[in-house]
Motif scaffolding. Structure first.
Motif, short mmCIF file in Angstrom:
data_model
loop_
_atom_site.label_atom_id
_atom_site.label_comp_id
_atom_site.label_asym_id
_atom_site.label_seq_id
_atom_site.Cartn_x
_atom_site.Cartn_y
_atom_site.Cartn_z
N PHE A 264 44.41 30.53 56.56
CA PHE A 264 44.50 32.25 56.36
C PHE A 264 45.64 32.63 55.61
N ALA A 265 46.07 31.61 54.98
CA ALA A 265 47.54 31.98 54.06
C ALA A 265 47.15 33.26 53.06
N ASN A 266 46.21 33.40 52.60
CA ASN A 266 45.68 34.47 51.41
C ASN A 266 45.41 35.59 52.21
N ASP A 267 45.40 35.90 53.42
CA ASP A 267 44.75 36.86 53.99
C ASP A 267 45.91 37.83 54.37
N PRO A 268 45.86 39.16 53.80
CA PRO A 268 46.93 40.11 53.79
C PRO A 268 47.62 40.23 55.27
N SER A 269 46.37 40.11 56.22
CA SER A 269 46.92 40.46 57.63
C SER A 269 47.75 39.47 58.30
N THR A 270 47.94 38.19 57.77
CA THR A 270 48.79 37.23 58.30
C THR A 270 50.37 37.36 57.68
N GLN A 271 50.66 38.09 56.79
CA GLN A 271 51.78 37.88 56.10
C GLN A 271 52.96 38.14 56.99
N PHE A 272 52.89 39.28 58.09
CA PHE A 272 54.07 39.42 58.95
C PHE A 272 54.07 38.49 59.79
N LEU A 273 52.90 37.84 60.40
CA LEU A 273 53.00 36.66 61.38
C LEU A 273 53.55 35.49 60.65
N LEU A 274 53.42 35.39 59.53
CA LEU A 274 53.95 33.96 58.81
C LEU A 274 55.50 33.93 58.21
N ILE A 275 55.96 35.07 58.48
CA ILE A 275 57.45 35.08 58.12
C ILE A 275 58.23 33.91 58.54
N ASP A 276 57.97 33.88 59.87
CA ASP A 276 58.51 32.57 60.62
C ASP A 276 58.22 31.14 59.81
N TYR A 277 57.06 31.02 59.49
CA TYR A 277 56.46 29.72 58.67
C TYR A 277 57.23 29.77 57.34
N TYR A 278 57.22 30.69 56.67
CA TYR A 278 57.85 30.69 55.33
C TYR A 278 59.21 30.44 55.54
N VAL A 279 60.00 31.00 56.44
CA VAL A 279 61.37 30.52 56.65
C VAL A 279 61.72 29.05 56.82
N VAL A 280 60.95 28.50 57.72
CA VAL A 280 61.03 27.07 57.81
C VAL A 280 60.64 26.25 56.62
N LYS A 281 59.75 26.79 55.93
CA LYS A 281 59.31 25.91 54.44
C LYS A 281 60.45 26.34 53.50
#
Length: 401
Positions: A264-281
């Motif tokens: 669901f990376a392209n779903d706008p609803s996941t962007q806040f939740l995925l901040i941790d993921y993007y930091v690690v990456k």
């Protein structure tokens, strides 16, 4: 660096059959009378939010449950997943039992209550002409959650929007409910036709809810992972897995975020939740874009600007980091984080005049009192207290300038 703390509690439905309804709002009318009613509704909503936050900080389940309109939200979820009126009536009858209300609230805020947190009413947000309360939940470890309350004319909560879920809670819970509905031709079923509750799935969700409330997150996670393979990539299941995994280990948490990103990376609803993921990456451009999207959505916020300043600094963009810290101070003058971030940035840049000005600002706005002795205890001020700018700043303090 501080990143969001997950709050979204999908499993609250699953222990007691919970929420789903279209949000209600103040009437949209014309004329001065309509404007007065709109202002009155806004004022009432602000007071409701303040009282709700007080109950949340005190972890008062009884008081919190009084704000929930179980009948409206129970009817809403039933009409979205059931077709026969008798089934709808039975669902609502069971849903509105008093014991369900307390259980629902306990599930809803169990993630909050297990951490040191502070809830704060921030402001009223205008959403399509309707003013709704925005609440920020700050955790001691730096995590954040944002909650929008959807209130009826009677000042009852009929829905919420969680930043970490990116959707209305009722939508997520309706999806979760649908996972427990069987038809003859499909496990997930359709909204049409004869339906019945899948007792095995319901029992699993009840078990997850019970284990989660008692703090047995790893066991709850194992029950979740034992659900049929056909459900494992459902968004509501992944979301619940993220919530549970965060209380187990960083490794498990990142596995669940990776699963969310993969599907669901392209779903706008996941962007806040995925901040941790993007930091690690180390995809810091996505991190910073997500932060500013949240600021645009919820308004100026000292905590978010501090986070942005940290990320800009990591990216080597010092001017942008300083600018974000200054915006954070303007947004929340009483929040200390951005003042100390400015100190760090100015010291790193050896801009001692700016360090002196910022220390004066901290003294004036936050009530601190600095001296040569107190600053000398901190290694990072070593060069500053040997500078001409420090001597002049100290002299100005002595002269009362």
């Amino acid at each position: 660096m501080k990143y969001p703390k997950i709050l979204f509690p999908v499993s609250l439905l699953l222990a007691s059959f919970c929420l789903s309804t279209a949000p209600l709002s103040a009437q949209q009318m014309g004329g001065s009378e309509a404007q007065q009613q709109k202002v009155s509704f806004q004022q009432q909503s602000m007071q409701t939010a303040v009282d709700f936050v007080d109950a949340l900080n005190r972890q008062d389940l009884t008081k919190l449950s009084q704000y929930i309109d179980l009948n409206t939200i129970g009817t809403g979820i039933a009409t979205r997943v059931l077709s026969k009126q008798q089934d709808i009536n039975d669902f609502v009858s069971g849903f509105t039992q008093p014991q369900n209300q307390t259980k629902m609230v306990q599930n809803m805020f169990s993630s909050v209550f297990q951490d040191n947190f502070h809830a704060q009413f921030m402001r009223m947000l205008n959403e399509g002409g309707v003013e709704r309360p925005l609440i920020r939940i700050s955790y001691q470890d730096g995590g954040l959650e944002y909650l929008i309350l959807y209130l009826s004319e009677q000042q009852k909560i009929v829905d919420t929007y969680m930043a970490t879920s990116g959707k209305l809670m009722t939508d997520a819970l309706t999806q979760a409910t649908s996972l427990m509905i069987n038809t003859d031709d499909s496990f997930l079923g359709r909204v049409l036709g004869s339906k019945k509750i899948d007792k095995d799935i319901l029992e699993s969700f009840n078990q997850i809810g019970s284990l989660r409330r008692s703090g047995n997150f790893e066991q709850a996670f194992q029950v979740l992972k034992s659900l049929p393979e056909s459900l494992q990539k459902e968004r509501v299941i992944i979301d619940l897995g993220v919530v549970l995994a965060q209380s187990i280990s960083d490794e498990e948490y990142m596995k669940q975020l990776t699963l969310l990103a993969d599907n669901f990376a392209n779903d706008p609803s996941t962007q806040f939740l995925l901040i941790d993921y993007y930091v690690v990456k180390e995809d810091f451009q996505k991190v910073i874009s997500s932060i500013y999207n949240v600021i645009e959505r919820f308004g100026p916020d000292g905590h978010l600007y501090e986070l942005a300043a940290n990320v800009h600094h990591t990216m080597g963009k010092i001017d942008l980091s300083i600018n974000a810290s200054k915006k954070g101070i303007n947004a929340e003058p009483d929040y200390e984080g951005n003042y100390w971030m400015l100190n760090y940035l100015y010291l790193e840049s050896r801009d001692f005049a700016a360090v002196a000005a910022n220390l004066s600002q901290i003294e004036q706005k936050l009530g601190y009192e600095f001296s040569r002795e107190s600053l000398a205890q901190e290694e990072m001020f070593k060069e500053f207290i040997q500078s001409d700018e420090f001597d002049q700043w100290l002299k100005n303090k002595s002269d009362g300038a």
